[in-house]
Structure formats: C-alpha cells, structure tokens
Design an enzyme around this catalytic site. Structure first.
Site, mmCIF file in Angstrom:
data_model
loop_
_atom_site.group_PDB
_atom_site.id
_atom_site.type_symbol
_atom_site.label_atom_id
_atom_site.label_comp_id
_atom_site.label_asym_id
_atom_site.label_seq_id
_atom_site.Cartn_x
_atom_site.Cartn_y
_atom_site.Cartn_z
ATOM 1 N N CYS A 118 0.824 -1.220 0.000
ATOM 2 C CA CYS A 118 0.000 0.000 0.000
ATOM 3 C C CYS A 118 0.859 1.272 0.000
ATOM 4 C CB CYS A 118 -0.937 0.023 1.207
ATOM 5 S SG CYS A 118 -2.097 -1.344 1.188
ATOM 6 N N HIS A 265 -4.096 7.112 1.936
ATOM 7 C CA HIS A 265 -4.340 5.772 1.391
ATOM 8 C C HIS A 265 -5.749 5.349 1.792
ATOM 9 C CE1 HIS A 265 -4.192 1.617 0.483
ATOM 10 N NE2 HIS A 265 -4.077 1.227 1.736
ATOM 11 N N ASN A 294 -10.070 -0.740 -1.594
ATOM 12 C CA ASN A 294 -8.638 -0.535 -1.326
ATOM 13 C C ASN A 294 -7.843 -1.023 -2.543
ATOM 14 O OD1 ASN A 294 -5.971 -0.717 -0.517
ATOM 15 N ND2 ASN A 294 -6.442 -1.552 1.508
HETATM 16 N N1 ACO Z 1 -18.624 -10.340 5.990
HETATM 17 C C1 ACO Z 1 -19.267 -10.817 7.089
HETATM 18 N N2 ACO Z 1 -18.633 -11.199 8.209
HETATM 19 C C2 ACO Z 1 -17.291 -11.108 8.211
HETATM 20 C C3 ACO Z 1 -16.556 -10.628 7.099
HETATM 21 C C4 ACO Z 1 -17.282 -10.247 5.963
HETATM 22 N N3 ACO Z 1 -16.689 -9.775 4.852
HETATM 23 N N4 ACO Z 1 -15.243 -10.652 7.419
HETATM 24 C C5 ACO Z 1 -15.147 -11.108 8.668
HETATM 25 N N5 ACO Z 1 -16.382 -11.403 9.145
HETATM 26 C C6 ACO Z 1 -16.743 -11.930 10.445
HETATM 27 C C7 ACO Z 1 -15.631 -12.706 11.100
HETATM 28 O O1 ACO Z 1 -15.626 -14.052 10.694
HETATM 29 C C8 ACO Z 1 -15.973 -12.556 12.560
HETATM 30 O O2 ACO Z 1 -16.976 -13.484 12.871
HETATM 31 P P1 ACO Z 1 -17.004 -14.213 14.323
HETATM 32 O O3 ACO Z 1 -17.165 -13.095 15.318
HETATM 33 O O4 ACO Z 1 -18.175 -15.117 14.228
HETATM 34 O O5 ACO Z 1 -15.687 -14.899 14.444
HETATM 35 C C9 ACO Z 1 -16.594 -11.171 12.655
HETATM 36 O O6 ACO Z 1 -17.007 -10.839 11.320
HETATM 37 C C10 ACO Z 1 -15.631 -10.120 13.153
HETATM 38 O O7 ACO Z 1 -14.416 -10.249 12.392
HETATM 39 P P2 ACO Z 1 -13.215 -9.298 12.637
HETATM 40 O O8 ACO Z 1 -12.117 -9.593 11.663
HETATM 41 O O9 ACO Z 1 -12.875 -9.301 14.085
HETATM 42 O O10 ACO Z 1 -13.896 -7.931 12.232
HETATM 43 P P3 ACO Z 1 -13.419 -6.481 12.543
HETATM 44 O O11 ACO Z 1 -14.461 -5.802 13.320
HETATM 45 O O12 ACO Z 1 -12.007 -6.412 13.037
HETATM 46 O O13 ACO Z 1 -13.417 -5.849 11.089
HETATM 47 C C11 ACO Z 1 -11.926 -5.252 9.309
HETATM 48 C C12 ACO Z 1 -12.585 -6.392 10.073
HETATM 49 C C13 ACO Z 1 -12.992 -4.426 8.632
HETATM 50 C C14 ACO Z 1 -11.002 -5.810 8.245
HETATM 51 C C15 ACO Z 1 -11.171 -4.417 10.343
HETATM 52 O O14 ACO Z 1 -10.340 -5.205 11.136
HETATM 53 C C16 ACO Z 1 -10.379 -3.365 9.716
HETATM 54 O O15 ACO Z 1 -10.908 -2.402 9.224
HETATM 55 N N6 ACO Z 1 -9.047 -3.480 9.732
HETATM 56 C C17 ACO Z 1 -8.192 -2.498 9.140
HETATM 57 C C18 ACO Z 1 -7.397 -3.135 8.190
HETATM 58 C C19 ACO Z 1 -7.703 -2.692 6.796
HETATM 59 O O16 ACO Z 1 -8.508 -1.893 6.479
HETATM 60 N N7 ACO Z 1 -6.933 -3.303 5.958
HETATM 61 C C20 ACO Z 1 -6.976 -3.007 4.592
HETATM 62 C C21 ACO Z 1 -5.710 -3.465 3.990
HETATM 63 S S1 ACO Z 1 -4.330 -2.900 4.884
HETATM 64 C C22 ACO Z 1 -4.089 -1.391 4.457
HETATM 65 O O17 ACO Z 1 -4.441 -0.983 3.397
HETATM 66 C C23 ACO Z 1 -3.470 -0.534 5.437
#
Ligand code: ACO
Length: 339
Positions: A118, A265, A294
């Site tokens: 990224c 980003h 992204n």
């Molecule tokens: N749809 C439905 N449910 C989902 C999905 C989806 N696409 N993805 C995960 N889940 C579920 C998981 O299985 C989990 O279920 P469980 O509780 O039964 O185990 C639940 O949702 C929560 O999952 P988490 O991964 O803990 O969800 P979180 O609230 O952390 O959100 C996310 C995930 C959106 C990716 C978040 O962590 C985030 O925004 N992280 C930032 C990282 C990012 O944006 N990265 C992009 C690339 S890196 C970069 O560019 C910097």
C-alpha cells in the site's frame, strides 16, 4: 525542486457491489459498508468466472495516456518509469517494462519495479524526487497499479480480505520545478519488519522447497490468498498515519493548521475518519473508498487524480499524502499545489 506536473488514473468499468459479493460468499452490504465504508469496487475479474480482460500494464497505459494528454506530452519524452505494484502481470520481470513497450518508448530508459504494497506509490514518489532533484532525470513517471481481483478468494473463507481489495491504476509525472506544477517539498517513509507477518500473501514463495505444490493450485491452501490481522492493522494505521502527517509538517516548519487537505491511502473509511478527527475539522480529508475499495499501491494516485479533476485542491494549497500498509510501512509526502 521535483514537482508533480500531471496526474491520471484508470479504473476498470466492471463494478462489483457488496450485494454481488454476497452472492458468492457469506457476507452482506451492511457488514462491509458499516465496517469499511466500501459500497462497491472495480474488478477486472467478472464475478467468479476468473475472467481477466486486461493486464496491469494495460491499465497503466490508460492512466498514463490521460496524464500525458493533460499536458500535451508524448511518451517518448519520458526518461524514467517507476512502477509500484503487488500484482504484476509476471512476477519477473514485473509490469514496468511491459508498460514501456505498450507506450512505444524506443529509447532504453530505466524502469524501476517497486513493491512496498500500500506504500508502493509513496516509495516510488521518493525515488522520483531523488532522481529529479539530483538532475539525473527530467520527466519521471510514477505508477501505482493493481489487479488484485484475480488473486482473491471468492469463498467465505476469504471474506475477511476479499471484500476490501480492488483494481485500478493512478500515475503522476514528476518534473523539475515549473510554475504550473505542484512542488514535492518532502517525502518521509518508515517501516517496521517486526509486523511483516500481520498482512500479506504467504505463498507461492521462493523459500519453500517447491514454489508450487498441488495443494496451492487445487484451492486447498489458503496461503495463496491475502491474510491480515485486521484489528492490529487497524490500530497501527490509526496511530501511524496521523503521526506521519504531524511529523512531516513539523520537520518542514508547518503545523496542521497550515494544511488545506490530506489525501490518505484508502484502506478503510473508519481509519480515514480517525485521521480527520485527529487533525481537526477544518482540514479536508479526501475519500473515494466507497466507490473503489482498497486499491493498494494505486489508491493514493487515483485519489490525487480524482481530487485534481474535482477541483478539490487549489493553487497555493499545502497538501499531505499519507500511507500505511503491509511491511509494515508508512509515511507521508508534503506538496505545495501549483496550477
Ligand atoms: N462479511 C461478514 N462477516 C465477516 C466478514 C465479511 N466480509 N469478514 C469477517 N467477518 C466476520 C468474522 O468471521 C468474525 O466473525 P465471528 O465473530 O463469528 O468470528 C466477525 O465478522 C468479526 O471479524 P473481525 O475480523 O474481528 O472484524 P473487525 O471488526 O475487526 O473488522 C476489518 C474487520 C474491517 C477488516 C477491520 O479489522 C479493519 O478495518 N481493519 C483495518 C485493516 C484494513 O482496512 N486493511 C486493509 C488493507 S491494509 C491497508 O491498506 C493498510
């Protein structure tokens, strides 16, 4: 001083909505839009048919053509290309040399292939600034281009990352100072390899006994798809991005109140919102993640190109670009906008 003289971008016409994704995996528009701000993205891949209709370098040619046409510059006038991607058309030699051929550039100009995920575009911008400021090159293209859709898992196992990533390309042309260009005052970059295993793609890799094994191609091994410790990446990005903006302002004798806009980003709308809250309500923070998701190395130059075309930045504005990504790596660039 190195300056951005032209910008351009290209996104594939194929729109994939959150509802489309929910046909292929267990997810929903509500989950994706609430947690990430993404409503749709552009994918070269059409659904789950694995159809790839355009190469990474072909997308870049479209974006470069737009940028050069805006200043009436011919491809033959470019004297270096820096190409950032995590999704090259071939792992070796990469897509930059392919772009040079597509642009019909006859002379043996250097092409630098950059990774850095990224943050790849920002690393490319730093290299371009160094080349131009040292007088080695006069017209340097910096490309950030990604086709990630063909490397994503459309099954429910992949939903944690598949809903985030997308395809597209953005470019800038860096030249020595002209009155009509945007001066790149500074670029500051950082990395911390202790967190390298928190976001990336594990296989195939050359450190394995065999780079390809049957399980990798039969779909039985998730290691070919992106993996991410989402919460940890979220917290690091929310801390490092505001810090990178404030650090680069400080080392150039500015403060947040001098900024007109930040172009970050596009990782997650919640990270972008936290950045805005940290810097204060008077500073505009650009976002197009709802439409494009992204696009990794392409995200900042696509955003910059859209911001310019939408008249979001104006002559004399102090603009900050800021990134965070796999590596982990992060950093910022400070730009004084021209016309
Ligand atoms: N749809 C439905 N449910 C989902 C999905 C989806 N696409 N993805 C995960 N889940 C579920 C998981 O299985 C989990 O279920 P469980 O509780 O039964 O185990 C639940 O949702 C929560 O999952 P988490 O991964 O803990 O969800 P979180 O609230 O952390 O959100 C996310 C995930 C959106 C990716 C978040 O962590 C985030 O925004 N992280 C930032 C990282 C990012 O944006 N990265 C992009 C690339 S890196 C970069 O560019 C910097």
């Amino acid at each position: 001083m190195a300056s951005i003289y032209a910008v351009g971008h290209f996104v594939p016409p194929n729109v994939v909505s959150n509802d489309d994704l929910s046909k292929w995996m267990d997810t929903s528009d509500e989950w994706i839009s609430q947690r990430t701000g993404i409503r749709e993205r552009r994918w070269i891949r059409r659904g789950n048919e694995s159809f790839v209709g355009m190469s990474n370098a072909e997308m870049a040619r479209s974006a470069v053509t737009q940028a050069l046409a805006s200043r009436d510059i011919k491809p033959g006038e470019i004297d270096a290309i820096i190409y950032a991607t995590v999704s090259p058309d071939t792992d070796s030699p990469g897509s930059g040399v392919g772009l040079k051929e597509l642009l019909d550039i006859d002379s043996a100009i250097p092409v630098i292939e950059v990774r850095n995920q990224c943050s790849g575009f920002m690393y490319g911008l730093l290299i371009a600034k160094a080349l131009v400021d040292d007088g080695l090159n006069r017209r340097v293209l910096v490309v950030g281009s990604e086709i990630q859709s063909s490397g994503l898992d459309l099954l429910t196992e992949g939903r944690g990352t598949t809903v985030l990533f997308a395809d597209g390309c953005g470019v800038v042309l860096v030249v020595p100072d002209t009155d009509a260009a945007a001066k790149v005052l500074d670029v500051s970059l950082c990395s911390d390899g202790r967190f390298a295993d928190r976001l990336g793609v594990k296989r195939p890799g050359f450190c394995s006994e065999a780079i390809l094994e049957p399980a990798l191609v039969s779909g039985g091994n998730q290691e070919i798809y992106p993996h991410m410790d989402g919460r940890m990446i979220f917290h690091m990005a929310s801390e490092k991005m505001p810090h990178a903006v404030r650090s680069i302002l400080e080392r150039n004798g500015y403060s947040a109140s001098d900024l007109a806009a930040v172009i970050p980003h596009q990782a997650n709308q919640r990270i972008i919102d936290m950045l805005g809250r940290d810097l204060g309500p008077e500073i505009k923070v650009f976002s197009n993640i709802a439409r494009y998701g992204n696009t990794t190395a392409a995200s900042i130059p696509i955003a910059l190109s859209e911001a310019v075309r939408a008249d979001y930045v104006h002559r004399g504005d102090l603009i900050c670009l800021v990134t965070f990504g796999s590596g982990v790596s992060w950093g910022a660039a400070l730009i004084k906008w021209g016309s």
